[in-house]
Design a protein around this motif. Sequence first.
Motif, PDB file in Angstrom:
ATOM      1  N   ASN A 105       0.827  -1.207   0.000  1.00  0.00           N
ATOM      2  CA  ASN A 105       0.000   0.000   0.000  1.00  0.00           C
ATOM      3  C   ASN A 105       0.865   1.262   0.000  1.00  0.00           C
ATOM      4  O   ASN A 105       0.591   2.214  -0.731  1.00  0.00           O
ATOM      5  CB  ASN A 105      -0.949  -0.011   1.200  1.00  0.00           C
ATOM      6  CG  ASN A 105      -1.988   1.082   1.112  1.00  0.00           C
ATOM      7  OD1 ASN A 105      -2.581   1.312   0.062  1.00  0.00           O
ATOM      8  ND2 ASN A 105      -2.210   1.747   2.223  1.00  0.00           N
ATOM      9  N   LYS A 108       2.523   1.585  -3.430  1.00  0.00           N
ATOM     10  CA  LYS A 108       1.555   2.017  -4.441  1.00  0.00           C
ATOM     11  C   LYS A 108       1.319   3.530  -4.378  1.00  0.00           C
ATOM     12  O   LYS A 108       1.130   4.176  -5.408  1.00  0.00           O
ATOM     13  CB  LYS A 108       0.234   1.266  -4.235  1.00  0.00           C
ATOM     14  CG  LYS A 108      -0.824   1.553  -5.265  1.00  0.00           C
ATOM     15  CD  LYS A 108      -2.060   0.691  -5.027  1.00  0.00           C
ATOM     16  CE  LYS A 108      -2.770   1.172  -3.792  1.00  0.00           C
ATOM     17  NZ  LYS A 108      -4.060   0.529  -3.534  1.00  0.00           N
ATOM     18  N   ASN A 109       1.361   4.091  -3.183  1.00  0.00           N
ATOM     19  CA  ASN A 109       1.004   5.502  -2.997  1.00  0.00           C
ATOM     20  C   ASN A 109       2.189   6.442  -2.794  1.00  0.00           C
ATOM     21  O   ASN A 109       1.981   7.645  -2.605  1.00  0.00           O
ATOM     22  CB  ASN A 109       0.036   5.626  -1.818  1.00  0.00           C
ATOM     23  CG  ASN A 109      -1.262   4.919  -2.084  1.00  0.00           C
ATOM     24  OD1 ASN A 109      -1.905   5.140  -3.105  1.00  0.00           O
ATOM     25  ND2 ASN A 109      -1.655   4.034  -1.181  1.00  0.00           N
ATOM     26  N   GLN A 112       2.598   9.869  -4.608  1.00  0.00           N
ATOM     27  CA  GLN A 112       1.775  11.003  -4.176  1.00  0.00           C
ATOM     28  C   GLN A 112       1.566  10.899  -2.660  1.00  0.00           C
ATOM     29  O   GLN A 112       0.469  10.611  -2.194  1.00  0.00           O
ATOM     30  CB  GLN A 112       0.432  11.008  -4.909  1.00  0.00           C
ATOM     31  CG  GLN A 112       0.572  11.256  -6.401  1.00  0.00           C
ATOM     32  CD  GLN A 112      -0.773  11.340  -7.086  1.00  0.00           C
ATOM     33  OE1 GLN A 112      -1.716  10.653  -6.731  1.00  0.00           O
ATOM     34  NE2 GLN A 112      -0.847  12.199  -8.077  1.00  0.00           N
ATOM     35  N   PRO A 113       2.623  11.154  -1.907  1.00  0.00           N
ATOM     36  CA  PRO A 113       2.525  10.966  -0.448  1.00  0.00           C
ATOM     37  C   PRO A 113       1.643  12.015   0.225  1.00  0.00           C
ATOM     38  O   PRO A 113       1.487  13.136  -0.272  1.00  0.00           O
ATOM     39  CB  PRO A 113       3.975  11.103   0.006  1.00  0.00           C
ATOM     40  CG  PRO A 113       4.619  11.971  -1.018  1.00  0.00           C
ATOM     41  CD  PRO A 113       3.927  11.641  -2.314  1.00  0.00           C
ATOM     42  N   THR A 114       1.061  11.603   1.336  1.00  0.00           N
ATOM     43  CA  THR A 114       0.312  12.511   2.201  1.00  0.00           C
ATOM     44  C   THR A 114       0.927  12.419   3.590  1.00  0.00           C
ATOM     45  O   THR A 114       1.774  11.557   3.849  1.00  0.00           O
ATOM     46  CB  THR A 114      -1.177  12.111   2.283  1.00  0.00           C
ATOM     47  OG1 THR A 114      -1.265  10.843   2.956  1.00  0.00           O
ATOM     48  CG2 THR A 114      -1.807  12.026   0.896  1.00  0.00           C
ATOM     49  N   SER A 117       0.711   8.911   5.022  1.00  0.00           N
ATOM     50  CA  SER A 117       1.227   7.806   4.206  1.00  0.00           C
ATOM     51  C   SER A 117       1.827   6.662   5.005  1.00  0.00           C
ATOM     52  O   SER A 117       1.745   5.503   4.594  1.00  0.00           O
ATOM     53  CB  SER A 117       2.281   8.320   3.221  1.00  0.00           C
ATOM     54  OG  SER A 117       1.700   9.107   2.226  1.00  0.00           O
TER      55      SER A 117
END
Length: 152
Positions: A105, A108-109, A112-114, A117
């Motif tokens: 997961n 995959k992300n 575009q990290p938040t 994350s």
Amino acid sequence: MWKTTRRISLSGRLCCCLKDPLENVDTWSESVDNVLTCKTGQSAFREFLQSEHSEENILFWLACEEYKQIKNVPEMISSANRIYSEFVQTEAPKQINIDCGTRENITKNISQPTLTSFDSAQKLIYSLMARDCYPRFLKSDVYQALLRKTDC
């Protein structure tokens, strides 16, 4: 006699910082949070984890705490990629022990990290430290020596 403490926020948590950093060592046995929210506690726990060859756990947890404080996107992207390459990706130099679903997961992300994350991985590592490492830390020579120093 009451001890005077000065509370300093570390990543949204409170840390008891006393004039003598060893003055609150006995409170570390109350919870892993008391260890993790105190700079001296972090150092002692890290020393113990080094002896167990699992220092990556606290280093990852601390990196995540710092990461959640980032305010600008370029810095967040840079830091997310550093955390990913150092701790999360397969064969990372300080690869943490997380399940493959959590690792996938994050992978995959990561483009575009938040600020959230790494939350699921951080919770897993926190749980691992609290459940497995922390009880051994309390019995360790590292912690016991610090307790003896405060008794003098």
